[in-house]
Design a protein around this motif. Structure first.
Motif, mmCIF file in Angstrom:
data_model
loop_
_atom_site.group_PDB
_atom_site.id
_atom_site.type_symbol
_atom_site.label_atom_id
_atom_site.label_comp_id
_atom_site.label_asym_id
_atom_site.label_seq_id
_atom_site.Cartn_x
_atom_site.Cartn_y
_atom_site.Cartn_z
ATOM 1 N N GLN A 100 59.724 30.029 77.765
ATOM 2 C CA GLN A 100 60.640 30.094 76.620
ATOM 3 C C GLN A 100 61.890 29.278 76.953
ATOM 4 O O GLN A 100 62.626 29.626 77.879
ATOM 5 N N ILE A 101 62.112 28.205 76.206
ATOM 6 C CA ILE A 101 63.212 27.284 76.495
ATOM 7 C C ILE A 101 64.089 27.170 75.261
ATOM 8 O O ILE A 101 63.617 26.839 74.170
ATOM 9 N N GLY A 102 65.374 27.423 75.441
ATOM 10 C CA GLY A 102 66.315 27.412 74.339
ATOM 11 C C GLY A 102 66.713 26.012 73.907
ATOM 12 O O GLY A 102 66.208 25.007 74.421
ATOM 13 N N PRO A 103 67.651 25.924 72.970
ATOM 14 C CA PRO A 103 68.039 24.625 72.405
ATOM 15 C C PRO A 103 68.889 23.803 73.366
ATOM 16 O O PRO A 103 69.454 24.316 74.326
ATOM 17 N N ALA A 104 68.945 22.501 73.059
ATOM 18 C CA ALA A 104 69.771 21.553 73.816
ATOM 19 C C ALA A 104 69.406 21.558 75.299
ATOM 20 O O ALA A 104 70.266 21.654 76.172
ATOM 21 N N PHE A 105 68.120 21.429 75.572
ATOM 22 C CA PHE A 105 67.605 21.434 76.946
ATOM 23 C C PHE A 105 67.668 20.021 77.501
ATOM 24 O O PHE A 105 67.225 19.070 76.852
ATOM 25 N N CYS A 106 68.199 19.880 78.715
ATOM 26 C CA CYS A 106 68.372 18.565 79.318
ATOM 27 C C CYS A 106 67.647 18.496 80.648
ATOM 28 O O CYS A 106 67.977 19.229 81.582
ATOM 29 N N ILE A 107 66.638 17.628 80.722
ATOM 30 C CA ILE A 107 65.984 17.301 81.983
ATOM 31 C C ILE A 107 66.445 15.909 82.393
ATOM 32 O O ILE A 107 66.246 14.949 81.647
ATOM 33 N N ASP A 108 67.070 15.788 83.554
ATOM 34 C CA ASP A 108 67.488 14.480 84.058
ATOM 35 C C ASP A 108 66.524 14.056 85.163
ATOM 36 O O ASP A 108 66.301 14.803 86.108
ATOM 37 N N ALA B 14 70.284 28.316 76.302
ATOM 38 C CA ALA B 14 70.744 27.130 75.598
ATOM 39 C C ALA B 14 71.601 26.260 76.516
ATOM 40 O O ALA B 14 72.289 26.749 77.417
ATOM 41 N N ASN B 15 71.532 24.945 76.285
ATOM 42 C CA ASN B 15 72.391 23.973 76.969
ATOM 43 C C ASN B 15 72.239 24.016 78.489
ATOM 44 O O ASN B 15 73.215 23.877 79.229
ATOM 45 N N VAL B 16 71.027 24.187 78.956
ATOM 46 C CA VAL B 16 70.736 24.207 80.393
ATOM 47 C C VAL B 16 70.361 22.799 80.839
ATOM 48 O O VAL B 16 69.645 22.080 80.147
ATOM 49 N N GLN B 17 70.854 22.399 82.025
ATOM 50 C CA GLN B 17 70.519 21.109 82.623
ATOM 51 C C GLN B 17 69.735 21.345 83.911
ATOM 52 O O GLN B 17 70.151 22.145 84.757
ATOM 53 N N ILE B 18 68.623 20.634 84.056
ATOM 54 C CA ILE B 18 67.795 20.753 85.255
ATOM 55 C C ILE B 18 67.438 19.356 85.750
ATOM 56 O O ILE B 18 67.069 18.484 84.957
ATOM 57 N N TYR B 19 67.528 19.170 87.063
ATOM 58 C CA TYR B 19 67.240 17.875 87.675
ATOM 59 C C TYR B 19 65.873 17.887 88.350
ATOM 60 O O TYR B 19 65.140 18.874 88.314
ATOM 61 N N GLN B 20 65.540 16.777 88.981
ATOM 62 C CA GLN B 20 64.197 16.587 89.541
ATOM 63 C C GLN B 20 63.928 17.532 90.714
ATOM 64 O O GLN B 20 64.823 17.959 91.418
ATOM 65 N N GLY C 192 46.767 39.996 90.117
ATOM 66 C CA GLY C 192 47.190 41.266 89.555
ATOM 67 C C GLY C 192 48.501 41.197 88.796
ATOM 68 O O GLY C 192 48.837 42.118 88.038
ATOM 69 N N LEU C 193 49.265 40.112 88.993
ATOM 70 C CA LEU C 193 50.546 39.955 88.300
ATOM 71 C C LEU C 193 50.394 39.295 86.936
ATOM 72 O O LEU C 193 51.393 39.071 86.250
ATOM 73 N N GLN C 194 49.151 38.966 86.556
ATOM 74 C CA GLN C 194 48.932 38.345 85.254
ATOM 75 C C GLN C 194 49.465 39.239 84.141
ATOM 76 O O GLN C 194 49.249 40.441 84.120
ATOM 77 N N GLY C 195 50.209 38.631 83.220
ATOM 78 C CA GLY C 195 50.763 39.388 82.109
ATOM 79 C C GLY C 195 52.120 39.997 82.385
ATOM 80 O O GLY C 195 52.717 40.611 81.492
ATOM 81 N N THR C 196 52.634 39.853 83.612
ATOM 82 C CA THR C 196 53.959 40.362 83.937
ATOM 83 C C THR C 196 54.938 39.205 84.036
ATOM 84 O O THR C 196 54.548 38.046 84.164
ATOM 85 N N LYS C 197 56.228 39.516 83.985
ATOM 86 C CA LYS C 197 57.241 38.468 84.127
ATOM 87 C C LYS C 197 57.372 38.101 85.597
ATOM 88 O O LYS C 197 57.848 38.892 86.404
ATOM 89 N N ARG C 198 56.957 36.894 85.926
ATOM 90 C CA ARG C 198 56.908 36.451 87.317
ATOM 91 C C ARG C 198 57.932 35.367 87.634
ATOM 92 O O ARG C 198 58.163 35.058 88.794
ATOM 93 N N HIS C 199 58.513 34.763 86.617
ATOM 94 C CA HIS C 199 59.372 33.600 86.801
ATOM 95 C C HIS C 199 60.797 33.910 86.348
ATOM 96 O O HIS C 199 61.012 34.810 85.532
ATOM 97 N N PRO C 200 61.775 33.180 86.858
ATOM 98 C CA PRO C 200 63.175 33.556 86.650
ATOM 99 C C PRO C 200 63.683 33.316 85.232
ATOM 100 O O PRO C 200 63.053 32.649 84.412
ATOM 101 N N THR C 201 64.849 33.885 84.988
ATOM 102 C CA THR C 201 65.595 33.675 83.749
ATOM 103 C C THR C 201 66.835 32.844 84.056
ATOM 104 O O THR C 201 67.596 33.172 84.981
ATOM 105 N N ILE C 202 67.033 31.779 83.289
ATOM 106 C CA ILE C 202 68.200 30.911 83.453
ATOM 107 C C ILE C 202 69.043 31.044 82.192
ATOM 108 O O ILE C 202 68.590 30.700 81.094
ATOM 109 N N GLU C 203 70.256 31.535 82.336
ATOM 110 C CA GLU C 203 71.075 31.781 81.164
ATOM 111 C C GLU C 203 71.813 30.512 80.714
ATOM 112 O O GLU C 203 71.766 29.472 81.384
ATOM 113 N N ASP C 204 72.503 30.621 79.585
ATOM 114 C CA ASP C 204 73.104 29.471 78.907
ATOM 115 C C ASP C 204 74.049 28.674 79.814
ATOM 116 O O ASP C 204 74.777 29.241 80.641
#
Length: 277
Positions: A163-171, A186-192, A204-216
């Motif tokens: 789930q990726i919010g608006p104004a996403f920037c991949i450099d 929203a407005n998150v910047q991520i580099y290489q 066994g972790l299928q269907g669970t939240k396994r990956h992080p949350t990155i806030e605005d």
């Protein structure tokens, strides 16, 4: 010549294999759609509104035809194609916000036309947003085929379930990995070279939240690794290059990896030369 038993094994595998999907045609259709939504990616812009309408009609019809070849659809192919086509204004607006975010953050960017036509980060984000829209409708396999197509072309691996919010920037973006249950604000910047991954990998972790949350408004620099479904990077935080994180940090944090680098230099041997003429 392989043995008869081996040939029989292959024959059995072919007999029980699921129906092939029109993956290549579907990926080509996605590229054509991007050229329709963004004339910067087209060989020639369409001359009139009637021409645009005709292309949209052709896209919807071809999408329905391809979806009809996919088994276990959650709804009739024509209905899914109509719903997806109706969502195109929202998808285009979201992608224009992504392109504008890249333009605002990248001093090398010369304009939206350059970003839309040539930036791998924008292209990977565009195919992700298309794949995510299909994923939300429960389409089997096709969203992942589309995301892997983007992965092959850009080196950027975004699972369509993220789930990726608006104004996403991949450099740059090469080597970027975003897992299935990641949530990005929203407005998150991520580099290489960044990984938003799971802390442990078991079926066994299928269907669970396994990956992080990155806030605005968070910024994550090259080579950072952030793991775990309960890991939250607070809003406006900056995660420096090569950082390894498995626990949350609050908003407005600055997290850096301190490298110990020793630089030594021997005396320049040229300085010891004595010339006699």
């Amino acid at each position: 010549m392989p043995s008869l038993s081996f040939i029989e094994q292959l024959a059995q595998a072919h007999a029980v294999a699921p129906d092939a999907l029109p993956g290549a045609a579907f990926c080509a259709l996605a590229d054509g759609l991007l050229a329709l939504l963004f004339p910067q990616r087209a060989e020639r812009p369409l001359p009139t509104a009637d021409a645009v309408a005709a292309e949209l009609h052709h896209f919807r019809a071809e999408l329905a035809m391809l979806l009809a070849q996919v088994p276990a659809l959650p709804a009739p192919a024509a209905e899914l194609a109509e719903e997806f086509t109706a969502q195109l204004p929202v998808l285009r607006a979201a992608l224009l916000r992504d392109a504008s975010a890249i333009l605002a953050s990248d001093p090398a960017a010369q304009g939206l036309a350059e970003i839309i036509s040539s930036y791998p980060g924008f292209y990977a984000t565009a195919l992700y947003r298309l794949a995510h829209a299909l994923h939300q409708r429960g389409l089997p396999r096709l969203p992942r085929l589309l995301s892997e197509y983007a992965h092959q072309r850009t080196g950027i691996d975004i699972h369509p379930g993220a789930q990726i919010g608006p104004a996403f920037c991949i450099d740059h973006g090469t080597g970027l990995v975003i897992g299935e249950t990641a949530i990005i604000g929203a407005n998150v910047q991520i580099y290489q070279g960044v990984t938003l991954g799971a802390l442990s990998v078991t079926k066994g972790l299928q269907g669970t939240k396994r990956h992080p949350t990155i806030e605005d408004y968070a910024v994550i620099y090259a080579g950072a690794t952030i793991l775990g479904g309960s890991t939250v990077i607070g809003a406006y935080s900056i995660i420096g290059g090569n950082v390894w994180l498995t626990e949350s940090v609050p908003s407005h944090s600055r997290v850096y990896h301190r490298a110990h680098i020793n630089i030594s230099r021997s005396v320049d041997p040229a300085a010891e030369l004595v010339f006699s003429i």
